[in-house]
Design a protein around this motif. Structure first.
Motif, PDB file in Angstrom:
ATOM      1  N   GLU A  25      -7.010  -0.871   0.589  1.00 29.83           N
ATOM      2  CA  GLU A  25      -5.834  -0.742   1.449  1.00 29.83           C
ATOM      3  C   GLU A  25      -6.198  -0.202   2.821  1.00 29.83           C
TER       4      GLU A  25
ATOM      5  N   ARG B 189     -14.532   3.631  -7.629  1.00 24.47           N
ATOM      6  CA  ARG B 189     -14.637   2.530  -8.592  1.00 24.47           C
ATOM      7  C   ARG B 189     -15.037   1.219  -7.927  1.00 24.47           C
ATOM      8  N   SER B 190     -14.832   1.116  -6.627  1.00 27.78           N
ATOM      9  CA  SER B 190     -15.108  -0.131  -5.922  1.00 27.78           C
ATOM     10  C   SER B 190     -16.586  -0.486  -6.010  1.00 27.78           C
TER      11      SER B 190
ATOM     12  N   ALA C  40       0.847  -1.195   0.000  1.00 29.13           N
ATOM     13  CA  ALA C  40       0.000   0.000   0.000  1.00 29.13           C
ATOM     14  C   ALA C  40       0.879   1.240   0.000  1.00 29.13           C
TER      15      ALA C  40
ATOM     16  N   ASP D 230     -10.781   2.785  -1.626  1.00 31.47           N
ATOM     17  CA  ASP D 230     -11.191   2.316  -2.943  1.00 31.47           C
ATOM     18  C   ASP D 230     -10.308   1.177  -3.438  1.00 31.47           C
ATOM     19  N   ARG D 231      -8.999   1.241  -3.133  1.00 31.79           N
ATOM     20  CA  ARG D 231      -8.054   0.210  -3.591  1.00 31.79           C
ATOM     21  C   ARG D 231      -8.004  -0.998  -2.665  1.00 31.79           C
TER      22      ARG D 231
ATOM     23  N   GLY E  69      -8.966   7.156  -1.497  1.00 30.62           N
ATOM     24  CA  GLY E  69      -8.310   6.332  -2.500  1.00 30.62           C
ATOM     25  C   GLY E  69      -7.852   5.006  -1.921  1.00 30.62           C
TER      26      GLY E  69
END
Length: 257
Positions: free
Chosen positions: A183, A208-209, A77, A180-181, A177
Motif C-alpha cells: 500500500e 512477510r513480503s 488501503a 508490507d501489504r 505494515g
C-alpha cells in the motif's frame, strides 16, 4: 451499487482544496446555490457552468458530462474509504490502491472519489487521467522531513511530468505494515530492536513480503536536552529535570512510535 454523483463539481472543488464558500464567491453564487448544484437539485446556466469550470481549472464536460470519465476497481488501503470518500490512487504491485484522504483534510488533492463497490474493493471515479495517477509515489511515515522531501520533489516536476509524491503521515509500525501489504512505495521508519539495539533492520527482516527491499539512511538525529544559557549549569542531565522552578517541554509520547 449506488448510482454515481449527478455531477463532479463537489469532487473537483475538494480536489483543488476549495471550500464551498470560496468557490461560490469566485463564480458569483451564494453558497446555497452552489450546494444545490453540487447535490444535483439545480442545473446551472451555461454561463455559470463555464465560470465554475474556469474556477476549478477544467472543462465543462469534466464537471457535468460523462465523456472521458475513467473508473477503476481498487484495493482499499487503511480500511474502507467510505461512500463518496476522497482518495488518492497509486499503482502498486500490479493493482490499483485507493488511499483514503479523510484524515488529511484538504492538504492533499484527491485523485478520485468512491462511487460504489465494497469497503475492501471500492469503485473509484478518477478526477485526473489514470495514466498520471499510475506514476504516483506513496511515501508514508511519521517524520515531517518526508513531507518536506515530497513537497520539494513535486516542486521540481516539469509540466510533462506524470504523477506526484504523496506523503501520508503514519507511525513507523503502520508505515512498515503499509509497505508490507503493498500500500506504499516508501516507508519512513525509526524502530529499534529491544533485544539487539539494532535500528530498523530487524523489523524489516520480519516482513512477510517476498519482494527485495532497500534500506536508505535519510537522516540521523541526536537525542538530548536543549536548555537556555542561564540554565546550562543547573541542568546537566535528566536527573536535574526534577528541580523546582524548571519548565520542561517535551515531545508527545507515542508521536513517533
Amino acid at each position: 451499487m449506488p448510482p454515481p454523483p449527478p455531477n463532479r463539481v463537489r469532487a473537483l472543488r475538494e480536489a483543488r482544496g476549495l471550500t464551498q464558500l470560496a468557490l461560490a464567491e469566485a463564480v458569483g453564487l451564494t453558497r446555497q446555490s452552489l450546494g444545490a448544484i453540487e447535490a444535483g437539485r439545480s442545473s446551472p446556466s451555461v454561463h455559470v457552468a463555464l465560470r465554475i469550470a474556469a474556477a476549478v481549472g477544467c472543462r465543462v464536460e469534466d464537471l457535468f458530462g460523462d465523456e472521458g470519465v475513467e473508473r477503476v476497481s481498487a484495493v482499499a488501503a487503511d480500511g474502507p474509504a467510505g461512500p463518496s470518500g476522497r482518495v488518492a490512487l497509486a499503482h502498486i504491485r500490479g493493482r490499483w490502491v485507493a488511499l483514503p484522504l479523510g484524515g488529511q483534510g484538504l492538504r492533499l488533492a484527491a485523485d478520485g472519489f468512491v462511487t460504489g463497490g465494497t469497503a475492501a474493493r471500492p469503485q473509484v471515479e478518477s478526477l485526473r487521467p489514470l495514466a498520471e495517477a499510475c506514476d504516483n509515489v506513496v511515501v508514508t511515515g511519521c517524520a515531517p522531513a518526508l513531507g518536506l522531501l515530497a513537497d520539494r520533489l513535486n516542486a521540481r516536476a516539469t509540466p510533462s511530468s506524470a504523477g506526484r509524491f504523496l506523503w501520508l503521515s503514519r507511525s513507523s509500525a503502520a508505515a512498515l505494515g503499509a509497505l508490507d501489504r503493498g500500500e506504499a512505495h516508501l516507508a519512513g521508519v525509526h524502530l529499534v530492536d529491544p533485544d539487539t539495539g539494532e535500528a530498523n533492520t530487524a523489523d524489516v527482516r520480519r516482513l512477510r513480503s517476498a519482494e527485495a527491499l532497500v534500506l536508505v539512511t535519510l537522516a540521523r538525529w541526536e537525542v538530548g536536552l536543549v536548555v537556555r544559557p542561564a540554565d546550562a549549569e543547573r541542568v546537566r542531565g535528566v536527573a536535574d529535570l526534577g528541580r523546582r522552578g524548571l519548565r520542561v517541554v517535551g515531545r508527545e509520547e507515542g508521536a513517533g512510535a
